[in-house]
Design a protein around this motif. Structure first.
Motif, PDB file in Angstrom:
ATOM      1  N   SER A  84       8.549  54.580  59.225  1.00 25.92           N
ATOM      2  CA  SER A  84       7.786  53.787  58.078  1.00 25.92           C
ATOM      3  C   SER A  84       6.468  54.804  58.094  1.00 25.92           C
ATOM      4  O   SER A  84       6.017  55.340  59.071  1.00 25.92           O
ATOM      5  CB  SER A  84       7.605  52.480  58.314  1.00 25.92           C
ATOM      6  N   ALA A 105      -3.560  48.356  54.770  1.00 20.40           N
ATOM      7  CA  ALA A 105      -2.673  49.358  55.236  1.00 20.40           C
ATOM      8  C   ALA A 105      -1.174  49.572  54.291  1.00 20.40           C
ATOM      9  O   ALA A 105      -0.930  48.782  53.639  1.00 20.40           O
ATOM     10  CB  ALA A 105      -1.937  49.030  56.841  1.00 20.40           C
ATOM     11  N   ASP A 106      -0.621  50.673  54.297  1.00 19.98           N
ATOM     12  CA  ASP A 106       0.563  51.006  53.663  1.00 19.98           C
ATOM     13  C   ASP A 106       1.555  51.358  54.582  1.00 19.98           C
ATOM     14  O   ASP A 106       1.727  52.239  55.297  1.00 19.98           O
ATOM     15  CB  ASP A 106       0.120  52.102  52.849  1.00 19.98           C
ATOM     16  N   TRP A 107       2.427  50.146  54.994  1.00 21.92           N
ATOM     17  CA  TRP A 107       3.755  50.351  55.735  1.00 21.92           C
ATOM     18  C   TRP A 107       5.031  49.917  54.958  1.00 21.92           C
ATOM     19  O   TRP A 107       6.079  49.790  55.583  1.00 21.92           O
ATOM     20  CB  TRP A 107       3.475  49.542  56.982  1.00 21.92           C
ATOM     21  N   ASN A 108       4.678  50.178  53.474  1.00 18.55           N
ATOM     22  CA  ASN A 108       5.837  49.642  52.625  1.00 18.55           C
ATOM     23  C   ASN A 108       6.916  50.553  52.456  1.00 18.55           C
ATOM     24  O   ASN A 108       7.909  50.344  52.181  1.00 18.55           O
ATOM     25  CB  ASN A 108       5.404  49.141  51.370  1.00 18.55           C
ATOM     26  N   SER A 163       2.686  57.940  60.721  1.00 16.33           N
ATOM     27  CA  SER A 163       4.093  57.058  60.578  1.00 16.33           C
ATOM     28  C   SER A 163       4.347  56.156  62.011  1.00 16.33           C
ATOM     29  O   SER A 163       3.767  56.407  62.797  1.00 16.33           O
ATOM     30  CB  SER A 163       5.016  58.262  60.095  1.00 16.33           C
ATOM     31  N   SER A 164       5.302  55.313  61.748  1.00 19.66           N
ATOM     32  CA  SER A 164       5.548  54.659  62.950  1.00 19.66           C
ATOM     33  C   SER A 164       6.992  54.599  63.103  1.00 19.66           C
ATOM     34  O   SER A 164       8.040  54.738  61.984  1.00 19.66           O
ATOM     35  CB  SER A 164       5.009  53.178  62.960  1.00 19.66           C
ATOM     36  N   ASN A 166      -1.122  44.024  51.586  1.00 20.30           N
ATOM     37  CA  ASN A 166      -1.197  44.256  53.142  1.00 20.30           C
ATOM     38  C   ASN A 166      -2.725  44.423  53.369  1.00 20.30           C
ATOM     39  O   ASN A 166      -3.357  45.169  53.632  1.00 20.30           O
ATOM     40  CB  ASN A 166      -0.851  45.300  53.464  1.00 20.30           C
ATOM     41  N   SER A 205       9.502  53.244  53.638  1.00 20.45           N
ATOM     42  CA  SER A 205      10.381  53.582  55.244  1.00 20.45           C
ATOM     43  C   SER A 205      11.792  54.105  54.747  1.00 20.45           C
ATOM     44  O   SER A 205      12.164  53.804  53.625  1.00 20.45           O
ATOM     45  CB  SER A 205      10.706  52.008  56.010  1.00 20.45           C
ATOM     46  N   SER A 247       0.460  61.249  64.017  1.00 15.15           N
ATOM     47  CA  SER A 247      -0.392  60.391  63.516  1.00 15.15           C
ATOM     48  C   SER A 247      -1.724  60.884  63.840  1.00 15.15           C
ATOM     49  O   SER A 247      -2.072  61.305  64.960  1.00 15.15           O
ATOM     50  CB  SER A 247      -0.074  59.115  64.047  1.00 15.15           C
ATOM     51  N   TRP A 264       2.470  54.966  57.897  1.00 14.19           N
ATOM     52  CA  TRP A 264       1.327  54.064  58.391  1.00 14.19           C
ATOM     53  C   TRP A 264       0.146  54.519  58.403  1.00 14.19           C
ATOM     54  O   TRP A 264      -0.523  55.367  59.151  1.00 14.19           O
ATOM     55  CB  TRP A 264       1.517  53.864  60.054  1.00 14.19           C
TER      56      TRP A 264
END
Length: 790
Positions: free
Chosen positions: A414, A455-458, A396-397, A499, A460, A361, A416
C-alpha cells in the motif's frame, strides 16, 4: 468511590497517623540556600550541589541560586561541582527552623573537566531530581509517585541508538511492542504510554520519528496519571525525552561505531560559549548512520542535526531556542513482519517478505522549541514554552492478503504517505509561600495543543512475482513492470480523504504541595480541567473533564519516604451507541502506594510501588445483523494491578547496578459479553525482570577497564491487541543476555558491546485472523565504539 479505593484511602490515613508519634520525637530541620557565581560575578546555572554523606542534593537555577530544604539539624560539608569547574567544599551548620545562606564561587578548570568525567562515570546511573520540563521541583525521593530516570551514562554504556532498542530494559514493567522502524510503541501498566519531548505530549498514531539518542540527555518514565503534565490520555503514564542543552562549558566529543549487519555510525557533540561573557551559549549534536539488518533487503539509514542556542538575557531571564531535524530512509514499512499459518517461529531468523528492488520509505522530521524562563523572585519562577512539529513520510507498507498451511502467500503493498503537524504551548509558574508553619509549593499553568495527522494508504495492490511466493521456498525479485505504481499526482490532502486523526486540547491546572512538621510530611492537592476535541476519520467528539490528584509523602528519615497517591485521567472515545448518542470518555483511576529509599549515603536507590488502575466506560463494538448497523455498547471495565521494584546506583565502589522487577496483572472486569470477564487485556508480560551490572576497575594496572552484563526476562507474555481464532498459541517466554567490555581514560574511550550473547531466536508478535505474525530480533551481534573528548 468503590470499596477498594475506600480501603486504600483508609490504609493511607492509618499509615499517616501511625507516624505522627515518630514526628513528635524526630530531629528538627532547617534549610540551606545560596548562589554560585563565576569569578566575574556571572551566575552559574546547572551546578551540582550536594551534602557529603547524605542523599540530598540539587542544582542551581538560571540565576545561579539553589535551595536545600528539610536538612536535619547538624554540621555538613557542602560540595559544589560541575564538569569544567573546580570543585568547592564548604562547611555548613544547619539549625532547626533557620535558613543558612551561602555565597560560592567556581572557576573553570580543564583538569577538573577530565577528572569529573572519568571518576563520575561509575556512579551516575542514579538520578535524584527530575528535569525542569516535568515542572515539579521536589526531589524524586519525596515525589508521591513512581518516576524512573534513564540518564545519558546508562544510554552510552548500553550503546542504545534510539527508542526502538534497549531503553525499556532499564525500567520495571515496560515492554516494547509493534514498531515499523520509525516510531516506538511502549506499554506499561496495562496500556500504551504516551511519548513526551521536553514536557510536550507529542503522541500521535504514527510519528513523530522516534528520537535518536545522539541528542538525548535523559528519559523520564512517569508511571500512572500525572495531572501536572496531562489528563487526556491513558492512565498508565508517559515517558519524557529530555534533549541536550548548553552547559556553559567548552567541550566536545566525537564517537565512531561499527557493528554487525553493515552498521556504521558517527556522532559529534559540541558544547560551548558564543560570547566572552558567557551569556550566549550553544550546543550542537550531529549524527550520521547507515545500518543494515539480519534480514536481507532491509536497512535504516539516518542522520540528525540538532542545534540549541541559549541566551542569558539578564540575571533572572533566559531564552532557549532548539531545532532538531531527523531524516530516515528505510526499507518499506512492515518489511520486518513474518507471517505463517502454522505457528510462531517456524521460519528462519533471516526470513523476509521484502524485495531487493523496492523504493525506500523516507521521513523528514522537524521540531522546534522556544523556552523562556524568568525568575520572578527568589522562590518564584515563570516558564513559557512553544513547540512546533512537522513530520512528513513518503513510501509504502507491507501486509498480506493471506497465507495457507502450505506456505503460499499473497503479499500486498500500500502507499503510505503521511503528514503529521503538532503545535503546543505551555505556561506555568512554580513558587513557594509560607502560612504559619506550613510551606506551600505551588504549581499552576496552562497547556494548549493541536495535533493533526493525515495519510494516504488508500492505494494498494498485490505484489505479483513470476511465481507464487512460498514462505518455505521463497524466490525473490519481482519484475519492475509487476511492481505497484502509486498515483501521487494530487496533493496528500486531496488523496487522504477521510483519513484524518486530530486533536485539539486545552488544560488549566493548579497544584499545592503542603509541607508539615519541618517538611517531613507532604500533602499534594491538585486538580486539572481539560477540554478536548478529537477527530477520528471525520467522527468528532468533544469532552470537558475535571481530574483531581491527591498525594501523601512521609519522610521516615532523610533517606526514606513512603507515599500514597490517588490520580485520574480520561481517554476520549469516538463512536455512537445504538440510539445515536456519543460515547463517554474512558475514565482511569490510579491508586498507588510506595516506599522509596536511598542506601549507603545515597549511592544507590530503591523504589517499591503497588498500584491498581481501573478504567471505566470501556466501549465494546457490536454489529446488528438484521439492520446491518455497527454501534458501540458502553459496558466495560478493565483493571490493571501490580508490584514494581526498581534498584539503581553504585552498590559498592566501582560496581553499578540497574535491576528491576514487575508483576503485572491486567484483566477485563466488566463486559457486555459475560464470557470475556476475567480474560487478560493484551499487551503485557505478567513477570518482567531486567538487570544491567557494570564494574569499573580502579587498580593501577587495569585502571579504566570496565565489564558489563545485562539480561531481559519476560514470563507469561500476552500478545498485543489483535484477536485471532480460538485455540491459537500464546507467545513463549523471552530471555536475552547482553554484555560489554570497555576501557576509558581522560580523553579516549573504547567499548565492545555484544547483544543476544546466547544467540536465541527472539521475537514478539500476535495471532491475527487465521494466521500468526511476528518480528524477529537480531541473532548474536556486536557494536564496537571509539570515542574522543576534546
Amino acid at each position: 468511590m468503590n470499596k477498594i479505593s475506600t480501603h486504600l484511602l483508609t490504609l493511607s490515613l492509618c499509615v499517616c497517623l501511625s507516624w505522627l508519634s515518630h514526628f513528635a520525637v524526630a530531629q528538627s530541620y532547617g534549610n540551606i540556600s545560596g548562589s554560585v557565581q563565576s569569578p566575574k560575578g556571572e551566575p552559574l546555572a546547572n551546578i551540582n550541589i550536594a551534602l557529603e554523606g547524605t542523599s540530598q542534593g540539587t542544582s542551581t537555577s538560571a540565576d545561579g541560586s539553589f535551595t536545600l530544604s528539610r536538612v536535619a539539624e547538624g554540621s555538613y560539608t557542602l560540595v559544589a561541582s560541575s564538569v569544567g569547574y573546580t570543585t568547592q567544599k564548604r562547611n555548613v551548620t544547619v539549625k532547626a527552623g533557620e535558613t543558612t545562606a551561602l555565597q560560592l564561587q567556581l572557576s573553570e578548570s580543564a583538569t577538573e573537566l577530565s577528572g569529573i568525567e572519568v571518576q563520575g562515570q561509575a556512579a551516575q546511573y542514579k538520578v535524584d531530581v527530575p528535569s525542569t520540563s516535568l515542572r515539579i521541583q521536589t526531589p524524586l525521593l519525596e515525589v508521591p509517585q513512581n518516576i524512573q530516570v534513564i540518564n545519558r551514562e546508562m544510554l552510552q554504556d548500553q550503546r542504545i541508538f534510539d527508542m526502538l532498542e534497549g531503553v525499556s530494559r532499564n525500567v520495571s514493567g515496560v515492554t516494547r511492542l509493534e514498531h515499523w522502524d520509525n516510531y516506538a510503541r511502549l506499554n506499561m501498566r496495562g496500556s500504551r504510554i504516551a511519548p513526551f519531548r521536553n514536557g510536550m505530549n507529542v503522541q500521535s498514531s504514527w510519528g513523530p520519528l522516534t528520537e535518536d539518542m545522539s541528542f538525548v540527555e535523559r528519559i523520564e518514565f512517569v508511571k500512572g496519571p500525572a495531572g501536572f503534565m496531562m489528563a487526556n490520555g491513558e492512565p498508565s503514564g508517559f515517558y519524557n525525552v529530555v534533549t541536550k542543552k548548553p552547559s556553559g562549558v567548552t567541550r566536545g566529543e566525537a564517537t565512531l561505531t561499527v557493528g554487525s549487519f553493515d552498521t556504521y555510525r558517527a556522532t559529534t557533540d559540541l558544547d560551548g560559549k558564543l560570547s566572552e561573557d558567557g551569556r550566549l551559549l550553544y550546543r550542537l549534536n550531529l549524527m550520521g548512520q547507515t545500518k543494515g539488518s539480519h534480514r536481507p533487503y532491509e536497512y535504516n539509514n539516518r542522520y540528525t542535526v540538532a542545534p540549541v542556542i541559549k541566551y542569558q538575557i539578564d540575571d533572572r531571564t533566559s531564552l532557549t531556542a532548539e531545532y532538531t531535524y531527523q531524516y530516515a530512509q528505510t526499507s518499506p514499512i512492515g518489511s520486518a513482519y513474518v507471517f505463517s499459518a502454522n505457528g510462531y517461529a517456524d521460519l528462519p531468523l533471516d526470513f523476509t517478505i521484502a524485495e531487493p528492488n523496492l523504493d525506500p520509505s523516507t521521513v523528514h522530521d522537524h521540531s522546534t522549541f522556544l523556552l523562556l524562563e524568568h525568575q520572578l523572585a527568589d522562590n518564584w519562577k515563570l516558564s513559557g514554552q512553544l513547540a512546533y512539529f512537522n513530520y512528513e513520510a513518503s513510501g509504502s507498507s507491507f501486509w498480506i492478503a493471506g497465507v495457507d498451511e502450505a506456505g503460499d502467500m499473497q503479499r500486498t503493498m500500500s502507499i503510505w504517505d503521511a503528514l503529521n503537524i503538532g503545535k503546543f504551548g505551555q505556561f506555568y509558574v512554580n513558587g513557594e509561600v509560607q502560612t504559619g508553619g506550613i510551606t506551600h509549593k505551588i504549581l499552576g499553568g496552562l497547556d494548549l495543543g493541536s495535533k493533526r495527522y493525515i495519510a494516504d494508504w488508500n492505494q494498494s495492490a498485490t505484489l505479483n512475482g513470476p511465481t507464487t511466493f512460498n514462505i518455505y521456498n521463497p524466490v525473490h525479485y519481482v519484475p519492475m513492470d509487476s511492481l505497484p505504481q502509486f498515483d501521487r499526482s494530487r496533493s496528500l490532502r486531496q488523496r487522504a480523504g477521510s483519513n484524518i486523526l486530530s486533536q485539539t486540547y486545552s488544560g488549566i491546572y493548579l497544584q499545592d504541595e503542603l509541607h508539615f512538621w519541618d517538611e517531613r510530611l507532604r500533602l499534594t492537592l491538585a486538580g486539572r480541567l481539560t477540554s478536548s476535541t478529537d477527530n477520528q476519520y471525520t467522527n468528532i467528539t468533544e469532552n470537558t473533564k475535571f481530574t483531581p490528584r491527591t498525594g501523601l509523602s512521609i519522610s521516615v528519615d532523610p533517606m526514606t519516604s513512603i507515599y500514597a497517591l490517588y490520580d485520574q485521567a480520561f481517554l476520549p472515545q469516538v463512536g455512537n451507541t445504538l440510539d445515536g448518542k456519543g460515547l463517554e470518555p474512558v475514565t482511569g483511576n490510579n491508586v498507588e502506594f510506595g516506599l522509596k529509599k536511598d542506601w549507603f549515603d545515597g549511592r544507590w536507590n530503591s523504589t517499591l510501588a503497588l498500584y491498581r488502575i481501573t478504567k471505566n466506560n470501556v466501549a465494546q463494538s457490536q454489529f446488528d445483523e438484521e439492520t446491518g448497523i455497527s454501534y458501540y455498547v458502553q459496558i466495560g471495565q478493565t483493571q490493571t494491578s501490580g508490584i514494581e521494584l526498581d534498584i539503581k546506583g553504585e552498590i559498592v565502589p566501582g560496581l553499578t547496578l540497574v535491576w528491576n522487577y514487575a508483576l503485572t496483572d491486567s484483566e477485563i472486569t466488566e463486559d457486555v459479553v459475560e464470557a470475556n470477564i476475567g480474560n487478560p487485556v493484551p499487551g503485557f508480560a505478567k513477570h518482567l525482570t531486567n538487570g544491567w551490572l557494570n564494574y569499573r576497575f580502579n587498580s593501577k594496572l587495569i585502571q579504566g577497564l570496565g565489564l558489563s552484563l545485562g539480561y531481559q526476562w519476560q514470563v507469561e507474555r500476552s500478545t498485543w491487541s489483535w484477536a485471532g481464532s480460538s485455540g491459537q498459541e500464546a507467545l513463549p517466554d523471552y530471555f536475552r543476555l547482553d554484555g560489554a567490555i570497555s576501557w576509558q581514560n581522560e580523553k579516549f574511550n573504547v567499548a565492545l558491546n555484544v547483544n543476544n550473547i546466547l544467540d536465541e531466536y527472539l521475537y514478539s508478535g500476535s495471532a491475527y485472523s487465521t494466521y500468526y505474525y511476528w518480528q524477529t530480533e537480531p541473532p548474536r551481534n556486536f557494536r564496537l565504539s571509539l570515542g574522543y573528548k576534546f
